[in-house]
Design a protein around this motif. Structure first.
Motif, PDB file in Angstrom:
ATOM      1  N   ALA A 203       0.961  -1.226  -0.073  1.00 53.64           N
ATOM      2  CA  ALA A 203      -0.353   0.103  -0.184  1.00 53.64           C
ATOM      3  C   ALA A 203       0.800   1.547  -0.084  1.00 53.64           C
ATOM      4  N   PRO A 204      -0.090   2.390  -0.815  1.00 47.99           N
ATOM      5  CA  PRO A 204       1.130   3.315  -1.168  1.00 47.99           C
ATOM      6  C   PRO A 204       1.401   3.820   0.621  1.00 47.99           C
ATOM      7  N   GLY A 205       3.133   4.125   0.416  1.00 47.11           N
ATOM      8  CA  GLY A 205       3.140   4.452   1.856  1.00 47.11           C
ATOM      9  C   GLY A 205       4.399   3.485   2.931  1.00 47.11           C
ATOM     10  N   LYS A 206       4.019   2.006   2.464  1.00 54.13           N
ATOM     11  CA  LYS A 206       3.793   0.885   3.372  1.00 54.13           C
ATOM     12  C   LYS A 206       4.777  -0.407   3.112  1.00 54.13           C
ATOM     13  N   GLU A 207       5.646  -0.735   3.862  1.00 56.15           N
ATOM     14  CA  GLU A 207       6.663  -1.694   3.442  1.00 56.15           C
ATOM     15  C   GLU A 207       5.376  -2.970   2.758  1.00 56.15           C
ATOM     16  N   ARG A 208       5.933  -3.138   1.637  1.00 59.72           N
ATOM     17  CA  ARG A 208       5.683  -4.714   0.853  1.00 59.72           C
ATOM     18  C   ARG A 208       5.403  -6.032   2.330  1.00 59.72           C
ATOM     19  N   GLU A 209       4.105  -6.528   1.853  1.00 58.11           N
ATOM     20  CA  GLU A 209       4.137  -7.376   3.222  1.00 58.11           C
ATOM     21  C   GLU A 209       2.997  -9.162   2.756  1.00 58.11           C
TER      22      GLU A 209
ATOM     23  N   GLN B 149      -7.826 -16.377  -4.929  1.00 59.17           N
ATOM     24  CA  GLN B 149      -9.271 -15.689  -4.672  1.00 59.17           C
ATOM     25  C   GLN B 149      -9.204 -14.524  -3.286  1.00 59.17           C
ATOM     26  N   MET B 150      -9.951 -13.480  -3.616  1.00 58.49           N
ATOM     27  CA  MET B 150     -10.102 -11.969  -2.809  1.00 58.49           C
ATOM     28  C   MET B 150     -11.560 -12.173  -2.192  1.00 58.49           C
ATOM     29  N   ASN B 151     -12.194 -12.764  -1.067  1.00 57.71           N
ATOM     30  CA  ASN B 151     -13.978 -12.312  -1.104  1.00 57.71           C
ATOM     31  C   ASN B 151     -13.410 -11.379   0.695  1.00 57.71           C
ATOM     32  N   SER B 152     -14.806 -10.992   0.202  1.00 53.56           N
ATOM     33  CA  SER B 152     -15.171  -9.699   1.522  1.00 53.56           C
ATOM     34  C   SER B 152     -14.212  -8.794   2.057  1.00 53.56           C
ATOM     35  N   LEU B 153     -13.822  -8.565   0.564  1.00 51.91           N
ATOM     36  CA  LEU B 153     -13.258  -7.571   0.632  1.00 51.91           C
ATOM     37  C   LEU B 153     -13.325  -6.270   1.584  1.00 51.91           C
ATOM     38  N   LEU B 154     -12.411  -5.816   2.093  1.00 48.07           N
ATOM     39  CA  LEU B 154     -12.079  -4.314   2.986  1.00 48.07           C
ATOM     40  C   LEU B 154     -10.903  -3.299   2.056  1.00 48.07           C
ATOM     41  N   PRO B 155     -11.268  -2.473   2.824  1.00 43.83           N
ATOM     42  CA  PRO B 155     -10.931  -1.090   1.919  1.00 43.83           C
ATOM     43  C   PRO B 155      -8.964  -0.762   2.175  1.00 43.83           C
ATOM     44  N   GLU B 156      -9.072  -1.749   3.885  1.00 43.23           N
ATOM     45  CA  GLU B 156      -7.651  -2.051   4.161  1.00 43.23           C
ATOM     46  C   GLU B 156      -6.980  -3.015   2.908  1.00 43.23           C
ATOM     47  N   ASP B 157      -7.300  -3.380   1.995  1.00 40.87           N
ATOM     48  CA  ASP B 157      -7.099  -4.428   1.229  1.00 40.87           C
ATOM     49  C   ASP B 157      -6.364  -3.314   0.325  1.00 40.87           C
ATOM     50  N   THR B 158      -6.617  -2.310  -0.196  1.00 41.90           N
ATOM     51  CA  THR B 158      -6.549  -1.519  -1.120  1.00 41.90           C
ATOM     52  C   THR B 158      -4.533  -1.352  -1.296  1.00 41.90           C
ATOM     53  N   ALA B 159      -4.087  -1.953  -1.929  1.00 41.57           N
ATOM     54  CA  ALA B 159      -3.119  -1.779  -2.336  1.00 41.57           C
ATOM     55  C   ALA B 159      -2.418  -2.532  -3.733  1.00 41.57           C
ATOM     56  N   VAL B 160      -0.883  -2.580  -4.427  1.00 33.18           N
ATOM     57  CA  VAL B 160      -0.401  -3.063  -5.708  1.00 33.18           C
ATOM     58  C   VAL B 160      -0.468  -4.904  -5.026  1.00 33.18           C
ATOM     59  N   TYR B 161      -1.047  -5.664  -5.599  1.00 29.76           N
ATOM     60  CA  TYR B 161      -0.243  -7.190  -4.861  1.00 29.76           C
ATOM     61  C   TYR B 161       0.539  -7.053  -6.591  1.00 29.76           C
ATOM     62  N   TYR B 162       1.618  -7.818  -5.881  1.00 24.99           N
ATOM     63  CA  TYR B 162       3.092  -8.593  -6.615  1.00 24.99           C
ATOM     64  C   TYR B 162       2.616 -10.288  -6.423  1.00 24.99           C
ATOM     65  N   CYS B 163       2.731 -11.002  -7.587  1.00 23.92           N
ATOM     66  CA  CYS B 163       3.027 -12.908  -7.120  1.00 23.92           C
ATOM     67  C   CYS B 163       4.912 -12.416  -7.381  1.00 23.92           C
ATOM     68  N   ALA B 164       5.286 -13.632  -7.207  1.00 29.92           N
ATOM     69  CA  ALA B 164       6.931 -13.712  -6.737  1.00 29.92           C
ATOM     70  C   ALA B 164       6.781 -15.569  -6.780  1.00 29.92           C
ATOM     71  N   ALA B 165       8.172 -15.760  -7.056  1.00 27.42           N
ATOM     72  CA  ALA B 165       8.166 -17.171  -7.176  1.00 27.42           C
ATOM     73  C   ALA B 165       9.605 -17.202  -5.902  1.00 27.42           C
ATOM     74  N   ALA B 166       9.969 -18.262  -4.747  1.00 23.33           N
ATOM     75  CA  ALA B 166      10.844 -18.776  -4.115  1.00 23.33           C
ATOM     76  C   ALA B 166      11.437 -19.600  -3.859  1.00 23.33           C
ATOM     77  N   LEU B 167      12.531 -20.696  -3.945  1.00 27.14           N
ATOM     78  CA  LEU B 167      13.019 -21.576  -3.583  1.00 27.14           C
ATOM     79  C   LEU B 167      12.499 -22.287  -1.779  1.00 27.14           C
ATOM     80  N   GLN B 168      12.624 -20.874  -1.348  1.00 28.25           N
ATOM     81  CA  GLN B 168      12.906 -21.352   0.536  1.00 28.25           C
ATOM     82  C   GLN B 168      11.045 -21.021   0.768  1.00 28.25           C
TER      83      GLN B 168
END
Length: 121
Positions: free
Chosen positions: A39-45, A81-100
């Motif tokens: 989200a703006p001004g926040k770290e990636r979570e 699949q995102m249900n029951s979305l809340l205003p605080e779910d507003t953000a840029v969503y990223y997918c990623a891949a890790a071996l760990q």
């Protein structure tokens, strides 16, 4: 290697969206596929992850019971699949891949470009 995230948009609180991450360029059979958000001004979570082979899943507490992660072998995609979305779910969503097995974004090797999710109240 390419991860292409899609499916974001504008939705009212209580609504649903389905994000998709198309993976290409290599085999991800040994990888954990994750979704993160920033989200703006926040770290990636961390939001959720799934083991490509076997399908074991893990969720951040704030999405348990609302979001479901899955993978589609035929389409080589990982979905959120995102249900029951809340205003605080507003953000840029990223997918990623890790071996760990990790929730730390620094330890993910590959990233998609992000897709915007906006939840209005």
């Amino acid at each position: 290697v390419q991860l292409q995230a899609s499916g974001g948009g504008l939705v009212q609180a209580g609504g649903s969206l389905r994000l998709s991450c198309a993976a290409s360029g290599r085999t991800f059979s040994n990888y954990f596929m994750g979704w993160f958000r920033q989200a703006p001004g926040k770290e990636r979570e961390f939001v959720s992850r799934i083991r490509w082979t076997g399908g074991s899943t893990y969720y951040a507490d704030f999405v348990k019971g609302r979001f479901t992660i899955s993978r589609d072998y035929a389409k080589n995609t990982v979905n959120l699949q995102m249900n029951s979305l809340l205003p605080e779910d507003t953000a840029v969503y990223y997918c990623a891949a890790a071996l760990q097995v990790t929730i730390r974004p620094q330890l993910y090797d590959y990233w998609g470009q992000g897709t915007q999710v906006t939840v209005s109240s």
